[in-house]
Design an enzyme around this catalytic site. Structure first.
Site, PDB file in Angstrom:
ATOM      1  N   HIS A   1     109.506  16.601 138.019  1.00 35.65           N
ATOM      2  CA  HIS A   1     108.945  15.298 138.419  1.00 35.65           C
ATOM      3  C   HIS A   1     107.525  15.110 137.865  1.00 35.65           C
ATOM      4  CE1 HIS A   1     111.943  14.977 142.024  1.00 35.65           C
ATOM      5  NE2 HIS A   1     112.486  14.643 140.876  1.00 35.65           N
TER       6      HIS A   1
ATOM      7  N   ASP B   1     102.206  19.015 142.254  1.00 35.32           N
ATOM      8  CA  ASP B   1     100.884  19.553 142.638  1.00 35.32           C
ATOM      9  C   ASP B   1     100.361  20.652 141.715  1.00 35.32           C
ATOM     10  OD1 ASP B   1     102.289  21.899 143.484  1.00 35.32           O
ATOM     11  OD2 ASP B   1     102.559  21.062 145.487  1.00 35.32           O
TER      12      ASP B   1
ATOM     13  N   ALA C   1     108.841  20.091 148.009  1.00 31.15           N
ATOM     14  CA  ALA C   1     107.571  19.845 148.704  1.00 31.15           C
ATOM     15  C   ALA C   1     107.305  20.863 149.821  1.00 31.15           C
ATOM     16  CB  ALA C   1     107.571  18.428 149.257  1.00 31.15           C
TER      17      ALA C   1
ATOM     18  N   ARG D   1     109.958  14.767 154.106  1.00 33.07           N
ATOM     19  CA  ARG D   1     110.986  14.603 155.132  1.00 33.07           C
ATOM     20  C   ARG D   1     110.863  15.485 156.374  1.00 33.07           C
ATOM     21  NH1 ARG D   1     113.009  13.660 150.375  1.00 33.07           N
ATOM     22  NH2 ARG D   1     114.087  11.701 149.996  1.00 33.07           N
TER      23      ARG D   1
ATOM     24  N   GLN E   1     110.155  20.453 141.929  1.00 27.29           N
ATOM     25  CA  GLN E   1     110.099  18.993 142.082  1.00 27.29           C
ATOM     26  C   GLN E   1     108.678  18.564 142.368  1.00 27.29           C
ATOM     27  OE1 GLN E   1     113.557  17.448 144.622  1.00 27.29           O
ATOM     28  NE2 GLN E   1     113.428  19.586 145.240  1.00 27.29           N
TER      29      GLN E   1
ATOM     30  N   ASN F   1     114.537  27.171 153.936  1.00 32.35           N
ATOM     31  CA  ASN F   1     114.110  25.837 154.348  1.00 32.35           C
ATOM     32  C   ASN F   1     114.062  25.755 155.864  1.00 32.35           C
ATOM     33  OD1 ASN F   1     113.517  23.293 152.851  1.00 32.35           O
ATOM     34  ND2 ASN F   1     114.883  22.453 154.400  1.00 32.35           N
TER      35      ASN F   1
ATOM     36  N   SER G   1     113.139  22.590 149.952  1.00 29.85           N
ATOM     37  CA  SER G   1     113.651  21.295 149.471  1.00 29.85           C
ATOM     38  C   SER G   1     114.756  20.817 150.397  1.00 29.85           C
ATOM     39  CB  SER G   1     114.189  21.408 148.049  1.00 29.85           C
ATOM     40  OG  SER G   1     114.755  20.165 147.678  1.00 29.85           O
TER      41      SER G   1
ATOM     42  N   CYS H   1      92.942   2.075 129.507  1.00 36.97           N
ATOM     43  CA  CYS H   1      92.792   2.828 128.264  1.00 36.97           C
ATOM     44  C   CYS H   1      91.486   2.421 127.575  1.00 36.97           C
ATOM     45  CB  CYS H   1      93.984   2.498 127.376  1.00 36.97           C
ATOM     46  SG  CYS H   1      93.938   3.233 125.737  1.00 36.97           S
TER      47      CYS H   1
HETATM   48  P1  NAD Z   1     111.386  16.951 151.128  1.00 36.42           P
HETATM   49  O1  NAD Z   1     110.140  16.450 151.774  1.00 36.42           O
HETATM   50  O2  NAD Z   1     112.539  16.034 151.020  1.00 36.42           O
HETATM   51  O3  NAD Z   1     111.884  18.252 151.888  1.00 36.42           O
HETATM   52  C1  NAD Z   1     111.027  19.306 152.166  1.00 36.42           C
HETATM   53  C2  NAD Z   1     111.807  20.320 153.004  1.00 36.42           C
HETATM   54  O4  NAD Z   1     110.983  21.458 153.157  1.00 36.42           O
HETATM   55  C3  NAD Z   1     112.146  19.808 154.408  1.00 36.42           C
HETATM   56  O5  NAD Z   1     113.540  19.923 154.607  1.00 36.42           O
HETATM   57  C4  NAD Z   1     111.356  20.741 155.345  1.00 36.42           C
HETATM   58  O6  NAD Z   1     112.093  21.133 156.472  1.00 36.42           O
HETATM   59  C5  NAD Z   1     111.083  21.948 154.480  1.00 36.42           C
HETATM   60  N1  NAD Z   1     109.813  22.619 154.748  1.00 36.42           N
HETATM   61  C6  NAD Z   1     108.601  22.062 155.009  1.00 36.42           C
HETATM   62  N2  NAD Z   1     107.653  23.005 155.114  1.00 36.42           N
HETATM   63  C7  NAD Z   1     108.284  24.203 154.931  1.00 36.42           C
HETATM   64  C8  NAD Z   1     107.831  25.551 154.907  1.00 36.42           C
HETATM   65  N3  NAD Z   1     106.556  25.864 155.107  1.00 36.42           N
HETATM   66  N4  NAD Z   1     108.745  26.527 154.691  1.00 36.42           N
HETATM   67  C9  NAD Z   1     110.071  26.229 154.498  1.00 36.42           C
HETATM   68  N5  NAD Z   1     110.536  24.960 154.500  1.00 36.42           N
HETATM   69  C10 NAD Z   1     109.656  23.958 154.697  1.00 36.42           C
HETATM   70  O7  NAD Z   1     110.960  17.536 149.719  1.00 36.42           O
HETATM   71  P2  NAD Z   1     111.710  17.597 148.332  1.00 36.42           P
HETATM   72  O8  NAD Z   1     113.106  18.062 148.520  1.00 36.42           O
HETATM   73  O9  NAD Z   1     110.813  18.306 147.421  1.00 36.42           O
HETATM   74  O10 NAD Z   1     111.782  16.079 147.856  1.00 36.42           O
HETATM   75  C11 NAD Z   1     110.697  15.229 147.997  1.00 36.42           C
HETATM   76  C12 NAD Z   1     110.147  14.614 146.736  1.00 36.42           C
HETATM   77  O11 NAD Z   1     108.784  14.419 147.032  1.00 36.42           O
HETATM   78  C13 NAD Z   1     110.172  15.469 145.531  1.00 36.42           C
HETATM   79  O12 NAD Z   1     110.694  14.707 144.537  1.00 36.42           O
HETATM   80  C14 NAD Z   1     108.711  15.786 145.197  1.00 36.42           C
HETATM   81  O13 NAD Z   1     108.453  15.440 143.866  1.00 36.42           O
HETATM   82  C15 NAD Z   1     107.903  14.824 146.026  1.00 36.42           C
HETATM   83  N6  NAD Z   1     106.731  15.398 146.745  1.00 36.42           N
HETATM   84  C16 NAD Z   1     105.973  16.351 146.133  1.00 36.42           C
HETATM   85  C17 NAD Z   1     104.897  16.906 146.812  1.00 36.42           C
HETATM   86  C18 NAD Z   1     104.085  17.965 146.109  1.00 36.42           C
HETATM   87  O14 NAD Z   1     103.915  17.909 144.901  1.00 36.42           O
HETATM   88  N7  NAD Z   1     103.612  18.974 146.838  1.00 36.42           N
HETATM   89  C19 NAD Z   1     104.580  16.503 148.112  1.00 36.42           C
HETATM   90  C20 NAD Z   1     105.375  15.492 148.696  1.00 36.42           C
HETATM   91  C21 NAD Z   1     106.462  14.951 148.004  1.00 36.42           C
HETATM   92 ZN    ZN Z   2      96.001   2.275 125.073  1.00 36.26          ZN
END
Ligand code: NAD
Ligand code: ZN
Length: 250
Positions: A124, A109, A28, A40, A106, A218, A197, A157
């Protein structure tokens, strides 16, 4: 930029040029600079306000579909409107130039695909399609969104009136085919670049263990930092802007 940051960019470029089977794992955090909040990050992460397991799990959908869509659909709609940022764009260029093999993400979007990446494993799922939970019929995601916006909640549906659900992997769902294909692609991976991540969501958080070498980009520390060859604790946008310059990708 501090000297050490400069060195990290230079050494990253060297490692990438030397490696034969480089993959990228994104979370994310790569999309926060496109305006999508992660889970997070301190202060802005969604987990500070809600428990995603309560809100985005299969049992939440089954227990109270109306509430599930009221919470998730506005969020997902904002993901659909988001634009790729420099990090997504540089990764697409790196694939085109043969510097990386592909991207495991993961994120749901779809921003890697929008940026032009071709080999993307969306472990995901994504927001391009949805399906009926009764007959399995597939629809564009717009079908679900349009019904919701007309007040039809939960969306259903057209053929059998079963409930529609998006093709994303919710908490409690089994992993899909992209996850298993990503594991295949990781065989013989000599360099994995992890971007934005927290490496806390399993089973993806185990993936760094499949690679010979790791680069981690990160903002906050991750459980894999100690095992990484290079760690860049700052913004993904900044890292990829500078890496593109170092690799002469502009
Ligand atoms: P997470 O939220 O657990 O961790 C994101 C990490 O990225 C954090 O540790 C943060 O410090 C870091 N971060 C934030 N902005 C940053 C930047 N600009 N540059 C560098 N680092 C940065 O995310 P995750 O590990 O992907 O797990 C969360 C789950 O949430 C995933 O399974 C995902 O599917 C889902 N999710 C997806 C989206 C999306 O599709 N964009 C958004 C929110 C959550
Ligand atoms: Zn159906």
């Amino acid at each position: 930029m501090s000297t050490s940051e400069k060195d990290i960019i230079k050494e990253s470029a060297e490692l990438i040029k030397k490696s034969r089977h480089t993959l990228v794992l994104t979370g994310a955090g790569i999309s926060t600079e496109s305006g999508i909040p992660d889970y997070r990050s301190k202060g802005t992460g969604l987990w500070e306000k809600y428990d995603p397991i309560q809100k985005a799990s299969l049992s939440a959908l089954m227990r109270n579909p109306k509430e599930f869509y009221e919470f998730n659909l506005p969020l997902w709609s904002s993901y659909i409107d988001a634009k790729p940022n420099i990090a997504h764009k540089v990764l697409a260029l790196m694939e085109e130039q043969g510097l990386i093999y592909g991207v495991i993400t993961q994120n749901i979007d779809g921003l890697h695909i929008k940026a032009g990446s071709k080999k993307v494993w969306e472990v995901h799922g994504h927001l391009r399609t949805c399906h009926c939970m009764e007959c399995g019929r597939s629809y564009p995601f717009a079908e679900l969104k349009e019904q919701y916006e007309k007040g039809l909640n939960p969306p259903r549906c057209r053929k059998c009136s079963g409930m529609l659900r998006p093709d994303v992997v919710l908490f409690e769902d089994p992993m899909g085919k992209d996850y298993y294909q990503a594991l295949e692609a990781l065989r013989g991976c000599d360099l994995l670049i992890v971007v934005g991540s927290s490496l806390q969501v399993y089973p993806v958080a185990d993936m760094p263990g499949y690679a010979e070498k790791l680069i981690i980009i990160n903002r906050e520390p991750t459980p894999w930092d100690k095992k990484a060859t290079l760690v860049f604790h700052s913004s993904a946008g900044e890292y990829f802007t500078k890496l593109a310059r170092e690799l002469n990708l502009e």
